[in-house]
Design an enzyme around this catalytic site. Structure first.
Site, PDB file in Angstrom:
ATOM      1  N   ARG A  40       2.496  55.306 -51.766  1.00  0.00           N
ATOM      2  CA  ARG A  40       2.003  54.413 -52.811  1.00  0.00           C
ATOM      3  C   ARG A  40       0.518  54.653 -53.018  1.00  0.00           C
ATOM      4  NH1 ARG A  40       6.370  53.602 -54.442  1.00  0.00           N
ATOM      5  NH2 ARG A  40       7.547  51.675 -54.514  1.00  0.00           N
ATOM      6  N   HIS A  57       4.007  59.928 -60.318  1.00  0.00           N
ATOM      7  CA  HIS A  57       4.980  59.090 -59.578  1.00  0.00           C
ATOM      8  C   HIS A  57       6.395  59.600 -59.879  1.00  0.00           C
ATOM      9  CE1 HIS A  57       5.552  54.890 -57.620  1.00  0.00           C
ATOM     10  NE2 HIS A  57       6.627  55.648 -57.381  1.00  0.00           N
TER      11      HIS A  57
HETATM   12  P1  NDP Z   1      11.252  52.897 -44.565  1.00  0.00           P
HETATM   13  O1  NDP Z   1      11.063  51.433 -44.522  1.00  0.00           O
HETATM   14  O2  NDP Z   1      12.576  53.468 -44.196  1.00  0.00           O
HETATM   15  O3  NDP Z   1      10.153  53.608 -43.646  1.00  0.00           O
HETATM   16  C1  NDP Z   1       8.829  53.197 -43.615  1.00  0.00           C
HETATM   17  C2  NDP Z   1       8.154  53.877 -42.448  1.00  0.00           C
HETATM   18  O4  NDP Z   1       6.767  53.527 -42.457  1.00  0.00           O
HETATM   19  C3  NDP Z   1       8.717  53.446 -41.090  1.00  0.00           C
HETATM   20  O5  NDP Z   1       8.746  54.515 -40.192  1.00  0.00           O
HETATM   21  C4  NDP Z   1       7.687  52.403 -40.631  1.00  0.00           C
HETATM   22  O6  NDP Z   1       7.580  52.249 -39.223  1.00  0.00           O
HETATM   23  C5  NDP Z   1       6.423  53.021 -41.172  1.00  0.00           C
HETATM   24  N1  NDP Z   1       5.364  52.019 -41.255  1.00  0.00           N
HETATM   25  C6  NDP Z   1       5.355  50.860 -41.965  1.00  0.00           C
HETATM   26  N2  NDP Z   1       4.209  50.185 -41.736  1.00  0.00           N
HETATM   27  C7  NDP Z   1       3.496  50.922 -40.866  1.00  0.00           C
HETATM   28  C8  NDP Z   1       2.258  50.749 -40.213  1.00  0.00           C
HETATM   29  N3  NDP Z   1       1.503  49.655 -40.429  1.00  0.00           N
HETATM   30  N4  NDP Z   1       1.834  51.692 -39.363  1.00  0.00           N
HETATM   31  C9  NDP Z   1       2.593  52.794 -39.124  1.00  0.00           C
HETATM   32  N5  NDP Z   1       3.802  53.035 -39.695  1.00  0.00           N
HETATM   33  C10 NDP Z   1       4.235  52.095 -40.557  1.00  0.00           C
HETATM   34  O7  NDP Z   1      10.837  53.359 -46.046  1.00  0.00           O
HETATM   35  P2  NDP Z   1      11.312  54.662 -46.823  1.00  0.00           P
HETATM   36  O8  NDP Z   1      11.174  55.825 -45.928  1.00  0.00           O
HETATM   37  O9  NDP Z   1      12.611  54.424 -47.468  1.00  0.00           O
HETATM   38  O10 NDP Z   1      10.216  54.709 -47.998  1.00  0.00           O
HETATM   39  C11 NDP Z   1       8.845  54.840 -47.697  1.00  0.00           C
HETATM   40  C12 NDP Z   1       7.990  54.593 -48.930  1.00  0.00           C
HETATM   41  O11 NDP Z   1       8.081  55.684 -49.830  1.00  0.00           O
HETATM   42  C13 NDP Z   1       8.394  53.401 -49.793  1.00  0.00           C
HETATM   43  O12 NDP Z   1       7.943  52.183 -49.239  1.00  0.00           O
HETATM   44  C14 NDP Z   1       7.714  53.721 -51.106  1.00  0.00           C
HETATM   45  O13 NDP Z   1       6.422  53.170 -51.129  1.00  0.00           O
HETATM   46  C15 NDP Z   1       7.620  55.241 -51.098  1.00  0.00           C
HETATM   47  N6  NDP Z   1       8.460  55.843 -52.146  1.00  0.00           N
HETATM   48  C16 NDP Z   1       7.852  56.589 -53.120  1.00  0.00           C
HETATM   49  C17 NDP Z   1       8.596  57.201 -54.087  1.00  0.00           C
HETATM   50  C18 NDP Z   1       7.959  58.069 -55.112  1.00  0.00           C
HETATM   51  O14 NDP Z   1       8.573  58.335 -56.153  1.00  0.00           O
HETATM   52  N7  NDP Z   1       6.760  58.567 -54.877  1.00  0.00           N
HETATM   53  C19 NDP Z   1      10.062  57.053 -54.155  1.00  0.00           C
HETATM   54  C20 NDP Z   1      10.594  56.291 -53.054  1.00  0.00           C
HETATM   55  C21 NDP Z   1       9.810  55.699 -52.113  1.00  0.00           C
HETATM   56  P3  NDP Z   1       8.829  51.731 -38.350  1.00  0.00           P
HETATM   57  O15 NDP Z   1       9.791  52.908 -38.322  1.00  0.00           O
HETATM   58  O16 NDP Z   1       8.259  51.448 -37.026  1.00  0.00           O
HETATM   59  O17 NDP Z   1       9.389  50.546 -39.081  1.00  0.00           O
HETATM   60  C1  OXD Z   2      10.455  53.773 -54.965  1.00  0.00           C
HETATM   61  C2  OXD Z   2       9.709  54.482 -55.992  1.00  0.00           C
HETATM   62  O1  OXD Z   2       9.876  52.975 -54.225  1.00  0.00           O
HETATM   63  O2  OXD Z   2      10.319  55.008 -56.946  1.00  0.00           O
HETATM   64  O3  OXD Z   2      11.677  54.020 -54.860  1.00  0.00           O
HETATM   65  O4  OXD Z   2       8.494  54.575 -55.908  1.00  0.00           O
END
Ligand code: NDP
Ligand code: OXD
Length: 319
Positions: free
Chosen positions: A234, A282
């Site tokens: 993000r 994005h």
């Molecule tokens: P998940 O919830 O499966 O994974 C998030 C990961 O981030 C987990 O490993 C979590 O740790 C870690 N995390 C969260 N907070 C912290 C912190 N404070 N310190 C360290 N690690 C942290 O999410 P997804 O993998 O499904 O998606 C990740 C992100 O990708 C979404 O939230 C979104 O913002 C972004 N995204 C972007 C897209 C785009 O088009 N560019 C499309 C889809 C998603 P833990 O394993 O310990 O919970």
């Molecule tokens: C998502 C994105 O969070 O598209 O899936 O950014």
């Protein structure tokens, strides 16, 4: 609403994609009413909301709202609404989105690793010149965020031969990945990473995490032009003035950015024209209604039958 008719679905998303979402829901759930706004007549019928960046207050006072479905894996856009009712929030976990994001990460890592931006510059100058190239197995790709998307990207990158490191909030064990967790793990993780791929959610704990102080900790010894930042998480994770400063000072070699502090990225942003920055709009992973609506409907049907919802958001943690 009669006992037997399934509840109404309220959909709120950007104008351009709204018709597609409505159309697919109407086709695949013909017994449910689909609405795109509030009205006194049907507010009591609305049981599910499917949203991307809903306007604040949209979901207040819906007496029978059972759950909110995010049109996306990230939910910062849903939770930003301070008046969001206290109902479960479901996020997207779907092979379609995961694979699109995995492709995106592999594309950007390979492009940076094989010096795509520099070769494109040379082509524009009609210059035939080899650039030094490191072997993949000498490079560690560090993934910030080892969740659904981070672990999938790790699997795909491992097949190419990169070494892998991963950082998460809670400790994880992932085959083939050197894992680090929490604040104590961040410095060692960055010190072992040549290309840093960011797949973190935007939460109060991660906001602005991609800043100058963090870039100082990246490993600088392996990539010929310096360490690489790839942010597909993000825009709120990154401090854009710090990215530009770090690139200009050589602290970062290059950056691929898919997400921005302000989206669409304003025309006057220096990121558009920076020679060391690759900008994508994005576009990492599209939320495709054809792929995601069937999963949402299945969850709604399950929930109506008393089964638990899956892929629930921890609202206290913010993801
Ligand atoms: P998940 O919830 O499966 O994974 C998030 C990961 O981030 C987990 O490993 C979590 O740790 C870690 N995390 C969260 N907070 C912290 C912190 N404070 N310190 C360290 N690690 C942290 O999410 P997804 O993998 O499904 O998606 C990740 C992100 O990708 C979404 O939230 C979104 O913002 C972004 N995204 C972007 C897209 C785009 O088009 N560019 C499309 C889809 C998603 P833990 O394993 O310990 O919970
Ligand atoms: C998502 C994105 O969070 O598209 O899936 O950014």
């Amino acid at each position: 609403m009669t006992q037997s008719s399934p509840g109404t679905i309220l959909i709120s998303t950007d104008e351009a994609s709204l018709p597609a979402w409505v159309g697919v829901f109407e086709r695949l759930a013909p017994d449910r009413r689909v609405v795109t706004g509030r009205s006194a007549d049907h507010d009591g019928d609305i049981e599910y909301a499917v949203v991307w960046s809903q306007s604040p207050g949209l979901l207040i006072g819906l007496p029978n709202l059972k759950a909110v479905f995010s049109i996306g894996a990230g939910v910062d856009h849903v939770l930003a609404d301070e008046s969001l009712p206290d109902v479960p929030v479901v996020r997207v976990v779907a092979d379609d989105l995961t694979n699109r994001m995995g492709e995106f990460v592999v594309w950007q890592v390979l492009d940076q690793f094989r010096q795509g931006p520099a070769y494109r510059d040379l082509q524009r100058q009609a210059t035939w010149k080899w650039l030094p190239q490191t072997a993949a197995d000498a490079v560690t790709v560090g993934i910030m965020g080892l969740g659904v998307l981070g672990q999938d990207a790790a699997r795909k990158l491992a097949m190419i031969g990169f070494k892998l490191a991963g950082w998460s909030r809670t400790a994880k064990s992932v085959e083939g990945v050197a894992t680090y967790a929490g604040e104590d793990g961040l410095g060692p993780f960055l010190g072992a990473s040549d290309i840093v791929v960011v797949l973190l959610p935007l939460t109060p704990a991660t906001s602005g995490i991609l800043n100058y102080e963090l870039f100082e900790k990246f490993r600088r010894s392996t990539m010929p032009s310096g360490p690489v930042l790839i942010n597909a998480g993000r825009g709120g994770l990154q401090v854009e003035t710090d990215i530009i400063r770090a690139l200009d000072e050589g602290l970062l070699g290059s950056a691929s950015l898919d997400v921005f502090e302000t989206e669409p990225l304003p025309a006057e942003s220096p990121l558009w024209r920076h020679p060391k920055v690759t900008v994508t709009p994005h576009a990492g992973g599209n939320s495709e209604p054809e792929a995601l609506v069937p999963l949402m409907i299945a969850q709604m049907e399950d929930h109506d039958r008393g089964r638990p919802l899956r892929n629930l958001v921890d609202r206290a943690a913010g993801y």
